[in-house]
Scaffold this motif. Structure first.
Motif, PDB file in Angstrom:
ATOM      1  N   ILE A  60      17.524  10.094  16.769  1.00  0.00           N
ATOM      2  CA  ILE A  60      16.529  11.192  15.820  1.00  0.00           C
ATOM      3  C   ILE A  60      15.396  11.233  16.803  1.00  0.00           C
ATOM      4  O   ILE A  60      14.970  12.320  16.822  1.00  0.00           O
ATOM      5  N   ALA A  61      14.615  10.307  17.012  1.00  0.00           N
ATOM      6  CA  ALA A  61      13.443  10.297  17.623  1.00  0.00           C
ATOM      7  C   ALA A  61      13.508  11.105  19.110  1.00  0.00           C
ATOM      8  O   ALA A  61      12.469  11.879  19.147  1.00  0.00           O
ATOM      9  N   LYS A  62      14.576  11.283  19.738  1.00  0.00           N
ATOM     10  CA  LYS A  62      14.860  12.067  20.626  1.00  0.00           C
ATOM     11  C   LYS A  62      14.814  13.667  20.430  1.00  0.00           C
ATOM     12  O   LYS A  62      14.324  14.663  21.255  1.00  0.00           O
ATOM     13  N   TYR A  63      15.520  13.776  19.336  1.00  0.00           N
ATOM     14  CA  TYR A  63      15.630  15.337  18.789  1.00  0.00           C
ATOM     15  C   TYR A  63      14.842  15.856  17.588  1.00  0.00           C
ATOM     16  O   TYR A  63      15.305  16.876  17.047  1.00  0.00           O
ATOM     17  N   ARG A  64      13.996  15.103  17.165  1.00  0.00           N
ATOM     18  CA  ARG A  64      13.005  15.639  16.100  1.00  0.00           C
ATOM     19  C   ARG A  64      11.869  16.231  16.539  1.00  0.00           C
ATOM     20  O   ARG A  64      11.084  16.472  15.503  1.00  0.00           O
ATOM     21  N   LEU A  68       8.279  19.329  11.252  1.00  0.00           N
ATOM     22  CA  LEU A  68       6.996  19.214  10.972  1.00  0.00           C
ATOM     23  C   LEU A  68       6.627  17.943  10.316  1.00  0.00           C
ATOM     24  O   LEU A  68       5.654  17.424  10.636  1.00  0.00           O
ATOM     25  N   THR A  69       7.486  17.420   9.399  1.00  0.00           N
ATOM     26  CA  THR A  69       7.048  16.072   8.885  1.00  0.00           C
ATOM     27  C   THR A  69       7.469  14.963   9.725  1.00  0.00           C
ATOM     28  O   THR A  69       6.861  13.760   9.694  1.00  0.00           O
ATOM     29  N   ARG A  70       8.634  14.883  10.646  1.00  0.00           N
ATOM     30  CA  ARG A  70       8.894  13.934  11.580  1.00  0.00           C
ATOM     31  C   ARG A  70       9.244  12.762  10.819  1.00  0.00           C
ATOM     32  O   ARG A  70       8.881  11.706  11.089  1.00  0.00           O
ATOM     33  N   ARG A  71      10.395  12.604   9.842  1.00  0.00           N
ATOM     34  CA  ARG A  71      10.882  11.668   9.165  1.00  0.00           C
ATOM     35  C   ARG A  71      11.558  10.517  10.270  1.00  0.00           C
ATOM     36  O   ARG A  71      12.194  10.828  11.169  1.00  0.00           O
ATOM     37  N   ASP A  72      11.257   9.299  10.011  1.00  0.00           N
ATOM     38  CA  ASP A  72      11.858   8.157  10.592  1.00  0.00           C
ATOM     39  C   ASP A  72      12.944   7.482   9.918  1.00  0.00           C
ATOM     40  O   ASP A  72      13.312   8.212   8.522  1.00  0.00           O
ATOM     41  N   MET A 121      27.157  10.476  22.007  1.00  0.00           N
ATOM     42  CA  MET A 121      26.676  10.917  20.640  1.00  0.00           C
ATOM     43  C   MET A 121      25.960  12.369  21.013  1.00  0.00           C
ATOM     44  O   MET A 121      24.952  12.334  21.753  1.00  0.00           O
ATOM     45  N   ILE A 122      26.296  13.289  20.299  1.00  0.00           N
ATOM     46  CA  ILE A 122      25.670  14.720  20.507  1.00  0.00           C
ATOM     47  C   ILE A 122      24.963  15.181  19.270  1.00  0.00           C
ATOM     48  O   ILE A 122      24.395  16.350  19.275  1.00  0.00           O
ATOM     49  N   GLY A 123      25.163  14.695  18.235  1.00  0.00           N
ATOM     50  CA  GLY A 123      24.374  14.942  16.874  1.00  0.00           C
ATOM     51  C   GLY A 123      24.262  14.089  15.771  1.00  0.00           C
ATOM     52  O   GLY A 123      25.323  12.977  15.762  1.00  0.00           O
ATOM     53  N   PHE A 124      23.398  14.022  14.858  1.00  0.00           N
ATOM     54  CA  PHE A 124      23.574  13.197  13.706  1.00  0.00           C
ATOM     55  C   PHE A 124      22.866  14.083  12.523  1.00  0.00           C
ATOM     56  O   PHE A 124      22.248  14.926  12.603  1.00  0.00           O
ATOM     57  N   LEU A 125      23.842  14.174  11.399  1.00  0.00           N
ATOM     58  CA  LEU A 125      23.559  15.180  10.051  1.00  0.00           C
ATOM     59  C   LEU A 125      23.460  14.302   9.012  1.00  0.00           C
ATOM     60  O   LEU A 125      24.246  13.393   9.019  1.00  0.00           O
ATOM     61  N   ILE A 126      22.666  14.813   8.269  1.00  0.00           N
ATOM     62  CA  ILE A 126      22.737  14.353   6.617  1.00  0.00           C
ATOM     63  C   ILE A 126      23.112  15.454   5.996  1.00  0.00           C
ATOM     64  O   ILE A 126      22.429  16.437   5.837  1.00  0.00           O
ATOM     65  N   LEU A 127      24.370  15.251   5.396  1.00  0.00           N
ATOM     66  CA  LEU A 127      24.975  16.317   4.709  1.00  0.00           C
ATOM     67  C   LEU A 127      24.627  15.972   3.160  1.00  0.00           C
ATOM     68  O   LEU A 127      25.013  15.044   2.872  1.00  0.00           O
ATOM     69  N   ALA A 139      19.046  17.503  10.467  1.00  0.00           N
ATOM     70  CA  ALA A 139      20.141  17.940  11.505  1.00  0.00           C
ATOM     71  C   ALA A 139      19.569  17.509  12.849  1.00  0.00           C
ATOM     72  O   ALA A 139      18.353  18.155  13.222  1.00  0.00           O
ATOM     73  N   TYR A 140      19.990  16.817  13.686  1.00  0.00           N
ATOM     74  CA  TYR A 140      19.582  16.281  15.086  1.00  0.00           C
ATOM     75  C   TYR A 140      20.562  16.383  15.946  1.00  0.00           C
ATOM     76  O   TYR A 140      21.522  15.767  15.985  1.00  0.00           O
ATOM     77  N   PHE A 141      20.547  17.305  16.955  1.00  0.00           N
ATOM     78  CA  PHE A 141      21.527  17.647  18.051  1.00  0.00           C
ATOM     79  C   PHE A 141      21.014  18.156  19.209  1.00  0.00           C
ATOM     80  O   PHE A 141      19.870  18.726  19.329  1.00  0.00           O
ATOM     81  N   ASP A 142      21.881  17.867  20.357  1.00  0.00           N
ATOM     82  CA  ASP A 142      21.263  18.602  21.470  1.00  0.00           C
ATOM     83  C   ASP A 142      21.890  20.032  21.401  1.00  0.00           C
ATOM     84  O   ASP A 142      23.141  20.555  21.040  1.00  0.00           O
TER      85      ASP A 142
END
Length: 196
Positions: A60-64, A68-72, A121-127, A139-142
Motif C-alpha cells: 500500500i505504501a508503495k502504490y498510494r 489525497l488522504t493516504r490512509r495507512d 503481488m500486483i494489487g490490493f483491493l478493498i471491495l 485500490a492499490y496496484f501496479d
C-alpha cells in the motif's frame, strides 16, 4: 422499475416481466461465455485477508502516491472492522434519524490481495458489497497490471451476482472495457463510473 417511472405501463406489467426474464437469460448466457473465455486462474491468484498485515502494508505504501488522504493499515483495518451500516432484514428506528441509512441484506468488505502467475503481488483491493452493488473504496496496484486487476474485480461481480459496479479510480475506469465484460449500460461522471 418502468411501471413506476411511467405509470401508463402498469397495464403491461406482466409482459414486461416476461421480457425481463428473457433478457436475464440472455445476459446469463453471455456471462457464462465470458467466464469460459476468460479463465480467472490462468493469469491471477487471489488471497482474502481479515486484516492488513506487513506485506500488504508495504505494498500500500508503495502504490498510494495519488491518494489525497493516504490512509495507512490502521485506518483501513478500522474501516473494514467497523462498517457504518449493519445487515438488517427490516427497517429499524435508526433509519428515521439518518437520511442515508437504509436496510440492507448484504453489506460486506473484502480485503483482496491479487497475485500474478509467478506469485508476485500486483494489487490490493478493498471491495465493498452492499446488496447488488459493488464499490471499490480503495485500490492499490501496479498500473502495468491493470487488466489483471480489472479481471479480478469482474470475477467478483459475476460470482457475487452484482448488478451495479461503482468506482472512482481513473485507471480502472479508462481500462474497464479491455476485458469485454458483458454489461448493459455504462455511465461515466466526473467522479464515478457506474456499470450495470
Amino acid at each position: 422499475l418502468l411501471p413506476y417511472k411511467f405509470p401508463k405501463l402498469k397495464r403491461m406489467r406482466h409482459s414486461l416481466k416476461v421480457i425481463d426474464f428473457v433478457i436475464n437469460k440472455f445476459l446469463n448466457l453471455r456471462i457464462k461465455i465470458w467466464k469460459y473465455n476468460n479463465n480467472l486462474y490462468k493469469d491471477i491468484k487471489m488471497e482474502y485477508i481479515c486484516e492488513i498485515e506487513e506485506e500488504t502494508k508495504k505494498f500500500i505504501a508503495k502504490y498510494r502516491k495519488n491518494e489525497l488522504t493516504r490512509r495507512d493499515a490502521i485506518e483501513l483495518n478500522w474501516i473494514v472492522k467497523y462498517p457504518w451500516q449493519l445487515i438488517s432484514p427490516l427497517n429499524d428506528k435508526t433509519q428515521s434519524k439518518y437520511y442515508f441509512f437504509k436496510k440492507t441484506m448484504r453489506y460486506t468488505f473484502l480485503n483482496v490481495k491479487v497475485f500474478d502467475s509467478k506469485d508476485e503481488m500486483i494489487g490490493f483491493l478493498i471491495l465493498k458489497a452492499r446488496d447488488n452493488y459493488l464499490e471499490i473504496p480503495y485500490a492499490y496496484f501496479d498500473d502495468m497490471q491493470v487488466k489483471k486487476i480489472i479481471k479480478a474485480v469482474a470475477y467478483h461481480m459475476v460470482e457475487m451476482n452484482i448488478d451495479v459496479f461503482i468506482t472512482s479510480n481513473e485507471t480502472l475506469i479508462k481500462n474497464f472495457d479491455s476485458i469485454r465484460l458483458p454489461y448493459l449500460y455504462k455511465k461515466t461522471s466526473p467522479e464515478f463510473c457506474f456499470i450495470t
